[in-house]
Design a protein around this motif. Structure first.
Motif, PDB file in Angstrom:
ATOM      1  N   LYS A 192       6.919   6.700   5.127  1.00 20.66           N
ATOM      2  CA  LYS A 192       7.563   6.053   4.000  1.00 20.66           C
ATOM      3  C   LYS A 192       6.483   5.612   3.002  1.00 20.66           C
ATOM      4  O   LYS A 192       5.366   5.268   3.395  1.00 20.66           O
ATOM      5  CB  LYS A 192       8.374   4.838   4.462  1.00 20.66           C
ATOM      6  CG  LYS A 192       9.648   5.191   5.189  1.00 20.66           C
ATOM      7  CD  LYS A 192      10.440   3.959   5.585  1.00 20.66           C
ATOM      8  CE  LYS A 192       9.766   3.213   6.731  1.00 20.66           C
ATOM      9  NZ  LYS A 192      10.618   2.098   7.221  1.00 20.66           N
ATOM     10  N   ALA A 193       6.831   5.632   1.720  1.00 23.13           N
ATOM     11  CA  ALA A 193       5.902   5.206   0.677  1.00 23.13           C
ATOM     12  C   ALA A 193       6.568   4.122  -0.150  1.00 23.13           C
ATOM     13  O   ALA A 193       7.801   4.104  -0.299  1.00 23.13           O
ATOM     14  CB  ALA A 193       5.493   6.379  -0.201  1.00 23.13           C
ATOM     15  N   PHE A 194       5.757   3.213  -0.693  1.00 22.65           N
ATOM     16  CA  PHE A 194       6.281   2.073  -1.433  1.00 22.65           C
ATOM     17  C   PHE A 194       5.409   1.801  -2.666  1.00 22.65           C
ATOM     18  O   PHE A 194       4.196   1.965  -2.623  1.00 22.65           O
ATOM     19  CB  PHE A 194       6.271   0.804  -0.568  1.00 22.65           C
ATOM     20  CG  PHE A 194       7.024   0.922   0.723  1.00 22.65           C
ATOM     21  CD1 PHE A 194       8.351   0.563   0.808  1.00 22.65           C
ATOM     22  CD2 PHE A 194       6.385   1.402   1.869  1.00 22.65           C
ATOM     23  CE1 PHE A 194       9.044   0.667   2.001  1.00 22.65           C
ATOM     24  CE2 PHE A 194       7.066   1.507   3.066  1.00 22.65           C
ATOM     25  CZ  PHE A 194       8.401   1.140   3.138  1.00 22.65           C
ATOM     26  N   ARG A 195       6.050   1.362  -3.731  1.00 20.56           N
ATOM     27  CA  ARG A 195       5.325   0.855  -4.885  1.00 20.56           C
ATOM     28  C   ARG A 195       6.045  -0.383  -5.406  1.00 20.56           C
ATOM     29  O   ARG A 195       7.264  -0.373  -5.599  1.00 20.56           O
ATOM     30  CB  ARG A 195       5.236   1.912  -5.983  1.00 20.56           C
ATOM     31  CG  ARG A 195       4.368   1.506  -7.176  1.00 20.56           C
ATOM     32  CD  ARG A 195       2.940   1.125  -6.802  1.00 20.56           C
ATOM     33  NE  ARG A 195       2.335   2.012  -5.823  1.00 20.56           N
ATOM     34  CZ  ARG A 195       1.769   3.173  -6.104  1.00 20.56           C
ATOM     35  NH1 ARG A 195       1.744   3.607  -7.356  1.00 20.56           N
ATOM     36  NH2 ARG A 195       1.228   3.902  -5.165  1.00 20.56           N
ATOM     37  N   THR A 196       5.294  -1.458  -5.590  1.00 17.28           N
ATOM     38  CA  THR A 196       5.833  -2.722  -6.081  1.00 17.28           C
ATOM     39  C   THR A 196       5.440  -2.892  -7.536  1.00 17.28           C
ATOM     40  O   THR A 196       4.264  -2.774  -7.884  1.00 17.28           O
ATOM     41  CB  THR A 196       5.305  -3.892  -5.243  1.00 17.28           C
ATOM     42  OG1 THR A 196       5.598  -3.640  -3.866  1.00 17.28           O
ATOM     43  CG2 THR A 196       5.956  -5.193  -5.663  1.00 17.28           C
ATOM     44  N   ILE A 197       6.422  -3.171  -8.382  1.00 18.08           N
ATOM     45  CA  ILE A 197       6.213  -3.179  -9.824  1.00 18.08           C
ATOM     46  C   ILE A 197       6.472  -4.563 -10.395  1.00 18.08           C
ATOM     47  O   ILE A 197       7.503  -5.180 -10.114  1.00 18.08           O
ATOM     48  CB  ILE A 197       7.141  -2.154 -10.504  1.00 18.08           C
ATOM     49  CG1 ILE A 197       6.838  -0.749  -9.994  1.00 18.08           C
ATOM     50  CG2 ILE A 197       7.011  -2.220 -12.024  1.00 18.08           C
ATOM     51  CD1 ILE A 197       7.813   0.294 -10.485  1.00 18.08           C
ATOM     52  N   LEU A 255      -6.720  -9.932   7.400  1.00 23.65           N
ATOM     53  CA  LEU A 255      -5.806  -8.825   7.641  1.00 23.65           C
ATOM     54  C   LEU A 255      -4.482  -9.117   6.957  1.00 23.65           C
ATOM     55  O   LEU A 255      -4.006 -10.262   6.954  1.00 23.65           O
ATOM     56  CB  LEU A 255      -5.572  -8.629   9.139  1.00 23.65           C
ATOM     57  CG  LEU A 255      -6.539  -7.751   9.917  1.00 23.65           C
ATOM     58  CD1 LEU A 255      -6.197  -7.789  11.402  1.00 23.65           C
ATOM     59  CD2 LEU A 255      -6.509  -6.320   9.398  1.00 23.65           C
ATOM     60  N   TRP A 256      -3.881  -8.076   6.406  1.00 22.39           N
ATOM     61  CA  TRP A 256      -2.612  -8.220   5.706  1.00 22.39           C
ATOM     62  C   TRP A 256      -1.670  -7.105   6.177  1.00 22.39           C
ATOM     63  O   TRP A 256      -2.086  -5.966   6.335  1.00 22.39           O
ATOM     64  CB  TRP A 256      -2.800  -8.096   4.191  1.00 22.39           C
ATOM     65  CG  TRP A 256      -3.860  -8.977   3.612  1.00 22.39           C
ATOM     66  CD1 TRP A 256      -5.214  -8.850   3.771  1.00 22.39           C
ATOM     67  CD2 TRP A 256      -3.659 -10.128   2.793  1.00 22.39           C
ATOM     68  NE1 TRP A 256      -5.872  -9.837   3.087  1.00 22.39           N
ATOM     69  CE2 TRP A 256      -4.945 -10.646   2.470  1.00 22.39           C
ATOM     70  CE3 TRP A 256      -2.530 -10.768   2.281  1.00 22.39           C
ATOM     71  CZ2 TRP A 256      -5.125 -11.762   1.681  1.00 22.39           C
ATOM     72  CZ3 TRP A 256      -2.698 -11.890   1.485  1.00 22.39           C
ATOM     73  CH2 TRP A 256      -3.975 -12.384   1.196  1.00 22.39           C
ATOM     74  N   ASP A 257      -0.399  -7.452   6.410  1.00 18.73           N
ATOM     75  CA  ASP A 257       0.590  -6.417   6.716  1.00 18.73           C
ATOM     76  C   ASP A 257       1.570  -6.323   5.554  1.00 18.73           C
ATOM     77  O   ASP A 257       1.817  -7.299   4.840  1.00 18.73           O
ATOM     78  CB  ASP A 257       1.327  -6.700   8.020  1.00 18.73           C
ATOM     79  CG  ASP A 257       2.295  -7.862   7.919  1.00 18.73           C
ATOM     80  OD1 ASP A 257       3.502  -7.630   7.993  1.00 18.73           O
ATOM     81  OD2 ASP A 257       1.827  -9.015   7.762  1.00 18.73           O
ATOM     82  N   PHE A 258       2.141  -5.124   5.364  1.00 15.21           N
ATOM     83  CA  PHE A 258       3.023  -4.885   4.218  1.00 15.21           C
ATOM     84  C   PHE A 258       4.459  -5.215   4.592  1.00 15.21           C
ATOM     85  O   PHE A 258       5.007  -4.674   5.552  1.00 15.21           O
ATOM     86  CB  PHE A 258       2.914  -3.436   3.749  1.00 15.21           C
ATOM     87  CG  PHE A 258       3.701  -3.176   2.500  1.00 15.21           C
ATOM     88  CD1 PHE A 258       3.277  -3.693   1.290  1.00 15.21           C
ATOM     89  CD2 PHE A 258       4.866  -2.426   2.531  1.00 15.21           C
ATOM     90  CE1 PHE A 258       3.991  -3.466   0.124  1.00 15.21           C
ATOM     91  CE2 PHE A 258       5.593  -2.194   1.383  1.00 15.21           C
ATOM     92  CZ  PHE A 258       5.148  -2.715   0.176  1.00 15.21           C
ATOM     93  N   ASN A 259       5.076  -6.111   3.823  1.00  9.93           N
ATOM     94  CA  ASN A 259       6.472  -6.486   4.021  1.00  9.93           C
ATOM     95  C   ASN A 259       7.347  -5.493   3.273  1.00  9.93           C
ATOM     96  O   ASN A 259       7.344  -5.463   2.041  1.00  9.93           O
ATOM     97  CB  ASN A 259       6.717  -7.913   3.525  1.00  9.93           C
ATOM     98  CG  ASN A 259       8.102  -8.419   3.859  1.00  9.93           C
ATOM     99  OD1 ASN A 259       9.096  -7.715   3.706  1.00  9.93           O
ATOM    100  ND2 ASN A 259       8.184  -9.662   4.307  1.00  9.93           N
ATOM    101  N   MET A 305       5.491  -7.133  -0.768  1.00 11.41           N
ATOM    102  CA  MET A 305       4.231  -7.856  -0.886  1.00 11.41           C
ATOM    103  C   MET A 305       3.450  -7.751   0.420  1.00 11.41           C
ATOM    104  O   MET A 305       4.023  -7.687   1.511  1.00 11.41           O
ATOM    105  CB  MET A 305       4.489  -9.340  -1.193  1.00 11.41           C
ATOM    106  CG  MET A 305       5.257  -9.570  -2.482  1.00 11.41           C
ATOM    107  SD  MET A 305       4.304  -9.180  -3.968  1.00 11.41           S
ATOM    108  CE  MET A 305       3.164 -10.569  -4.001  1.00 11.41           C
ATOM    109  N   TRP A 306       2.107  -7.740   0.303  1.00  9.89           N
ATOM    110  CA  TRP A 306       1.256  -7.861   1.471  1.00  9.89           C
ATOM    111  C   TRP A 306       1.240  -9.319   1.919  1.00  9.89           C
ATOM    112  O   TRP A 306       1.257 -10.233   1.074  1.00  9.89           O
ATOM    113  CB  TRP A 306      -0.164  -7.402   1.162  1.00  9.89           C
ATOM    114  CG  TRP A 306      -0.277  -5.937   0.884  1.00  9.89           C
ATOM    115  CD1 TRP A 306      -0.193  -5.322  -0.330  1.00  9.89           C
ATOM    116  CD2 TRP A 306      -0.484  -4.899   1.840  1.00  9.89           C
ATOM    117  NE1 TRP A 306      -0.332  -3.969  -0.191  1.00  9.89           N
ATOM    118  CE2 TRP A 306      -0.516  -3.672   1.135  1.00  9.89           C
ATOM    119  CE3 TRP A 306      -0.653  -4.877   3.228  1.00  9.89           C
ATOM    120  CZ2 TRP A 306      -0.705  -2.452   1.764  1.00  9.89           C
ATOM    121  CZ3 TRP A 306      -0.845  -3.652   3.860  1.00  9.89           C
ATOM    122  CH2 TRP A 306      -0.875  -2.465   3.134  1.00  9.89           C
TER     123      TRP A 306
END
Length: 599
Positions: A105-110, A249-253, A258-259
Motif C-alpha cells: 500500500k502507498a500513502f501521501r498526506t497533503i 523511531l516513528w510508525d506510520f498511522n 501522520m508519523w
C-alpha cells in the motif's frame, strides 16, 4: 547534502530527489508556521480538488490501482492518472491511499490548499519475494535490499481472531533508502510526525522499512500484543558522518496519515537497531520546527509557469535537507522548510529533463514565521510550446474546474479548467514534432474525452473544445473501516474486468463480480426498496459480499443520484455498519455504485 521531493502542483516523472516534507500547489490560505510544542489539529475541513499520477518503481504508470481518500475512491487509467473533484476533506492532513494486488500500500498526506487543485505523484513498491518464517519458532529475516527483522518465538497472531498463529508466515519486507533519488515518491505520508507529547514536527529520515506479514490463507498477521520484534536499518555511507548515536523511531498511522513517535533506535556498527510492537511502515527520523514557504513563478508576460521543478537548496549548513517542488497551474509552490537557514531558490522548467542543471532565481533566509516571496518573474526556457483549449460536457455545457490531463509519452501534466472553462499547459524543451493527447474529465458524470495534438517547438497550439464525453463504465466500490480503528480497505469492481446484473421485483437488486484474482474472486450484492425512481426514500434491504456472505447490517438509506430508463444507469451510495460477522465485526462500510438498468 540530501535532496528532497515534495508534492506540489503538476507532477512529472520525478526520480531524482529524496524528501522530508511535502509541498503543495496553492493560491494562499497556507498552513501556519508550526511552533515548537504546537499540537496537531486536523478538525478543520474544506472543499478541494486532488489529481495526479500513480507510478511503479521504474517510473511507468500503474494502471488499475485503487486510489481512495475519505469515502471517495477511483481506479487509475492507463496513464496511472486519478482525480477527486471538489470533495469535502480535512485541511491539515488529507490522506490519499493507493492499493493494488502485488504491491505494498502507498500513502501521501497533503496539507490542503482550500478551493484549489492539489496535485501529487505517488510511487508504489512491488512486493518482493516473500521470506518464510515459522510463526511458532520465530527467527531472523534478512531483507534483500538492506536491514533485518528478528522475530521472537510465539510472537505472531491473527488480528481477525486475536488467536496465536503458529503456521508459516510470508514476510514481505523492503528497506527504503533515505538517499534513494526516488524517495520523494516512495515514502508514506509527507514526513510530518507527532511526537510523544502530540506536538507536530517536520522529520528528516535515516531510513524506513515497509513490512507485511501474511498467513497461508492470505490473512494479514500482526505481532502478539506485548511482544516486540527487533528491526535493523542500514545507514548509507553518505550519511554515516551525520547520523546521531540515537534517533527516534516513528510508525506510520494509516488512518491519520501522520508519523507517530514510538521508541528510538540505537546506532551500531551496521546501522540503527530498535524494537517495534507492530508492523506497517517504520522510520528512523529526527524532528524540528518548520516554517511555511510560498512563492509564484511567472514569465515575462506575467503568465504562470506551471509544471516547473523548484529546488530550495540549503547554503548555510550541509546538515539540512534540500527541498524540491512542482509548480501548479498558477505557478505557485508552497510547503515546509527549516527555520533560521539560508537557501538558494532554483528551478527546471516543465517538460525538461529533470537531470538538467537548474537555473538560479534568488537567495533567501527563513525565520521563525511564514515566508512568502510573492510573485517572481523568471526567464522562459527555449523550445516552449503552449497548449490551450476549453472543455464541455456531452450537452456542450462549459465545465468549470474540470480535470485535464496532457500526456506526452510517459510525461503527464495535469490541471483544471478555470472559471471560463479554459485550460493551458506550457511544455518546455520540445525539440521536434511530438505526439501528445489532451484528456478532459466530467467529474459529475465520471466520463472523459480526448483530443490528439502534435507539439512543435516554440509554438502556441489551440486544441479547441475538448468534449469530456464518453461511455459510463459500471462499477461498485466499497470502503470498509475495520475495528479497532485499523486502516480503511477499498474493494472495487469495475468494467471491463467486472460483470454486473440488475433486477426489479418490488425491490431493486444489484450484483457485481470480478474474477481478476481467481483464487479470491470478489462479489458484492445488495437490494433497496421503493419504486423505480430517484425520488423518495430508499431503504437498504439486503447486503452481502465475498468477505462474509452472512453479513448483517444497521438500517441505512440509499441515496440515488440516478434511476434511468432501461439501458441507462442506476447510481447512488449508502453507508452502514456491518455487524455479527467474523470479517467485519462492526465495521463501517461506505458503498458507491453505477450499473446499467436491465429491467
Amino acid at each position: 547534502m540530501k535532496t528532497t521531493f515534495f508534492k506540489v502542483g503538476t507532477c512529472i516523472a520525478l526520480m531524482l530527489f529524496s524528501c522530508v516534507l511535502v509541498f503543495n500547489s496553492c493560491k494562499k490560505d497556507t498552513k501556519d508556521y508550526v511552533t515548537p510544542g504546537q499540537q496537531f489539529d486536523n478538525s478543520a475541513r474544506t472543499t478541494a480538488t486532488f489529481l495526479g499520477q500513480i507510478i511503479k518503481e521504474d517510473g511507468s504508470p500503474l494502471e488499475g490501482a485503487t486510489v481512495s481518500t475519505g469515502t471517495n475512491s477511483i481506479i487509475t487509467d492507463a496513464d496511472g492518472f486519478f482525480y477527486f473533484s471538489k470533495i469535502n476533506t480535512p485541511v491539515s492532513a488529507t490522506l490519499i491511499k493507493v492499493e493494488k494486488l502485488g504491491y505494498f500500500k502507498a500513502f501521501r498526506t497533503i496539507t490542503v490548499i482550500p478551493n484549489a487543485d492539489n496535485q501529487v505523484k505517488i510511487m508504489v513498491m512491488e512486493l518482493p519475494t516473500a521470506k518464510i518464517l515459522n510463526g511458532q519458532t520465530g527467527g531472523v529475516i534478512v531483507i534483500d535490499n538492506g536491514g533485518a527483522i528478528n522475530f521472537p518465538a510465539n510472537a505472531i497472531m491473527d488480528p481477525a481472531t486475536n488467536l496465536p498463529y503458529n503456521g508459516t508466515v510470508s514476510v514481505y519486507a523492503k528497506w527504503i533508502d533515505p538517499t534513494d533519488p526516488s524517495l520523494g515518491l516512495l515514502f508514506p505520508g509527507d514526513l510530518r510526525g507527532l511526537a510523544t507529547d502530540g506536538a507536530e514536527q517536520g522529520l528528516t529520515t535515516y531510513g524506513m522499512q515497509a513490512v507485511e506479514l501474511v498467513g497461508t490463507s492470505g490473512q494479514k498477521l500482526q505481532l502478539v500484543a506485548g511482544t516486540k520484534a527487533e528491526v535493523t536499518f542500514p545507514i548509507p555511507s553518505s550519511l554515516v558522518g551525520s547520523a546521531p548515536a540515537t534517533v527516534p523511531l516513528w510508525d506510520f498511522n494509516e488512518i491519520t496519515g501522520m508519523w507517530e513517535q514510538d521508541g528510538e533506535a540505537t546506532r551500531t556498527a551496521n546501522g540503527y537497531v530498535g524494537s517495534v510492537s507492530h508492523f506497517s511502515f517504520w522510520n528512523c527520523d529526527y524532528g524540528g520546527a518548520i516554517v511555511n514557504f510560498t512563492c509564484q513563478l511567472v514569465d515575462a508576460n506575467n503568465v504562470p509557469i506551471s509544471g516547473a521543478l523548484v529546488k530550495i537548496i540549503p547554503t548555510s549548513t550541509s546538515s539540512l535537507t534540500a527541498r524540491t517542488a512542482m509548480t501548479n497551474s498558477n505557478g505557485t509552490v508552497n510547503g515546509g522548510i527549516p527555520v533560521n537557514a539560508t537557501f538558494n531558490l532554483e528551478y527546471i522548467p516543465s517538460g525538461c529533463n529533470l537531470y538538467s542543471a537548474s537555473t538560479f532565481i534568488q537567495s533567501f533566509t527563513s525565520v521563525a514565521s511564514n515566508i512568502n516571496l510573492g510573485t517572481i518573474t523568471v526567464a522562459n526556457n527555449t523550445g516552449i510550446t503552449t497548449v490551450t483549449g476549453s472543455v464541455q460536457d456531452c450537452n456542450n455545457v462549459t465545465l468549470v474546474n474540470a480535470p485535464v490531463k496532457l500526456t506526452v509519452g510517459s510525461y503527464v501534466l495535469s490541471g483544471v479548467t478555470n472559471a471560463s472553462g479554459n485550460f493551458s499547459f506550457a511544455v518546455n524543451c520540445i525539440n521536434a514534432s511530438t505526439a501528445a493527447v489532451v484528456t478532459a474529465y466530467d467529474a459529475t458524470n465520471n466520463v472523459n474525452g480526448s483530443s490528439n495534438v502534435t507539439l512543435t517547438p516554440n509554438a502556441a497550439i489551440s486544441v479547441g473544445t475538448v468534449l469530456a464525453c464518453g461511455a459510463q463504465n459500471n462499477f461498485i466500490t466499497i470502503l470498509v473501516t475495520n475495528p479497532p480503528a485499523t486502516t480503511p480497505t477499498t474493494y472495487s469492481i469495475v468494467e471491463p474486468a467486472g460483470t454486473f446484473s440488475q433486477y426489479f421485483q418490488n425491490v431493486t437488486g444489484i450484483f457485481g463480480s470480478d474474477n481478476v484474482n481467481p483464487a479470491n474472486p470478489l462479489y458484492i450484492s445488495f437490494e433497496f426498496d421503493g419504486p423505480q425512481t430517484v425520488a423518495g426514500t430508499h431503504n437498504l434491504f439486503n447486503y452481502y459480499d465475498s468477505n462474509d456472505s452472512s453479513a448483517t447490517f444497521t438500517p441505512a438509506i440509499v441515496n440515488l443520484t440516478n434511476y434511468g430508463a432501461i439501458g441507462a444507469k442506476i447510481s447512488g451510495s449508502f453507508s452502514t455498519t456491518v455487524t455479527g460477522t467474523t470479517f467485519y465485526n462492526g465495521a463501517a462500510l461506505n458503498c458507491t455504485f453505477r450499473v446499467t438498468r436491465q429491467n
